[in-house]
Design a protein around this motif. Sequence first.
Motif, PDB file in Angstrom:
ATOM      1  N   SER A  91       0.972  -1.415   0.126  1.00 39.48           N
ATOM      2  CA  SER A  91      -0.012   0.147   0.185  1.00 39.48           C
ATOM      3  C   SER A  91       0.852   1.221   0.225  1.00 39.48           C
ATOM      4  O   SER A  91       1.628   1.485   1.042  1.00 39.48           O
ATOM      5  CB  SER A  91      -0.976   0.086   1.134  1.00 39.48           C
ATOM      6  OG  SER A  91      -1.919  -0.941   1.184  1.00 39.48           O
ATOM      7  N   GLN A  96      -3.322   5.269   0.587  1.00 41.74           N
ATOM      8  CA  GLN A  96      -3.662   5.114   2.035  1.00 41.74           C
ATOM      9  C   GLN A  96      -4.428   6.641   2.397  1.00 41.74           C
ATOM     10  O   GLN A  96      -5.447   6.480   2.906  1.00 41.74           O
ATOM     11  CB  GLN A  96      -2.487   4.949   2.908  1.00 41.74           C
ATOM     12  CG  GLN A  96      -1.861   3.587   2.915  1.00 41.74           C
ATOM     13  CD  GLN A  96      -2.817   2.496   4.002  1.00 41.74           C
ATOM     14  OE1 GLN A  96      -3.919   3.206   4.316  1.00 41.74           O
ATOM     15  NE2 GLN A  96      -2.537   1.390   3.949  1.00 41.74           N
ATOM     16  N   TRP A 134      -2.677  -2.346  -3.435  1.00 37.43           N
ATOM     17  CA  TRP A 134      -3.057  -2.120  -1.936  1.00 37.43           C
ATOM     18  C   TRP A 134      -3.209  -3.422  -1.319  1.00 37.43           C
ATOM     19  O   TRP A 134      -3.139  -4.606  -1.750  1.00 37.43           O
ATOM     20  CB  TRP A 134      -4.675  -1.420  -2.096  1.00 37.43           C
ATOM     21  CG  TRP A 134      -5.487  -2.138  -2.620  1.00 37.43           C
ATOM     22  CD1 TRP A 134      -6.412  -3.085  -1.978  1.00 37.43           C
ATOM     23  CD2 TRP A 134      -5.870  -2.232  -4.200  1.00 37.43           C
ATOM     24  NE1 TRP A 134      -7.135  -3.681  -3.066  1.00 37.43           N
ATOM     25  CE2 TRP A 134      -6.802  -3.203  -4.301  1.00 37.43           C
ATOM     26  CE3 TRP A 134      -5.297  -1.552  -5.033  1.00 37.43           C
ATOM     27  CZ2 TRP A 134      -7.361  -3.553  -5.421  1.00 37.43           C
ATOM     28  CZ3 TRP A 134      -5.911  -2.033  -6.371  1.00 37.43           C
ATOM     29  CH2 TRP A 134      -7.043  -2.878  -6.690  1.00 37.43           C
ATOM     30  N   PHE A 138      -7.089  -2.904   2.786  1.00 31.80           N
ATOM     31  CA  PHE A 138      -7.809  -1.942   1.928  1.00 31.80           C
ATOM     32  C   PHE A 138      -9.091  -2.543   1.260  1.00 31.80           C
ATOM     33  O   PHE A 138      -9.807  -1.785   0.979  1.00 31.80           O
ATOM     34  CB  PHE A 138      -6.606  -1.411   0.933  1.00 31.80           C
ATOM     35  CG  PHE A 138      -7.032  -0.287   0.308  1.00 31.80           C
ATOM     36  CD1 PHE A 138      -6.295   0.885   0.513  1.00 31.80           C
ATOM     37  CD2 PHE A 138      -7.740  -0.234  -0.851  1.00 31.80           C
ATOM     38  CE1 PHE A 138      -6.590   2.227  -0.154  1.00 31.80           C
ATOM     39  CE2 PHE A 138      -8.081   0.677  -1.431  1.00 31.80           C
ATOM     40  CZ  PHE A 138      -7.592   1.938  -1.233  1.00 31.80           C
TER      41      PHE A 138
END
Length: 202
Positions: A91, A96, A134, A138
């Motif tokens: 990620s 993020q 990701w 996520f």
Amino acid sequence: KEPFLKLRHQGLIRGTDGHKMSKSKCNVVNPDPFVEQWGADAVRLYEMFMGPFEDGQPWDPRGVVGTYRFLNKIWILVNSKFQNPNDKQISNSKIQKLLNQTIKKVTEDIENFKFNTAISSLMILVNELELGAWSLEFTEKLIKLIFPFAPHIAQELWEIIGETSLLDFEPWPTWDEKLIVDQEFELIIQINGKLKGTILAP
């Protein structure tokens, strides 16, 4: 006491000719053929994406095609990323940050009946996901964010990533305040009302 704080009237969906749907005007749209062709989630998503909740909007059959493509993009994205083990724990900070901003935006927009702008923010997030990678955590949050708007496809994706529970009973994702603040912003320099340049400032 009143049983509710505010009464919200939903906008009137008009016919493709822009007028109020009426049998006498023969401009009533039956949603069943659209559901059969594009799926209930695509039609549901389009109706919430048409415009503000209180405003009337004309029905545009091309809009259902657009929301179907968006949901298809999510389907392909989650399936392809989940099946690639190298992407499960990656990620980047940009994604993020965007995820946390999207969680905040969608949460507040749902509370204020701003479904169209909530969906718009999800579209921005999904477009960004196509450029990066990701983590599984996520993916779980993304599916939960989609669930109120497209419950059928969200539940299918939830099962694909290995979950067995119903999303109805899953906790809503929360955002990290530290991750939604921009570290830098573009400062515009003007002298006597004329633009002289821009700089990045903390």
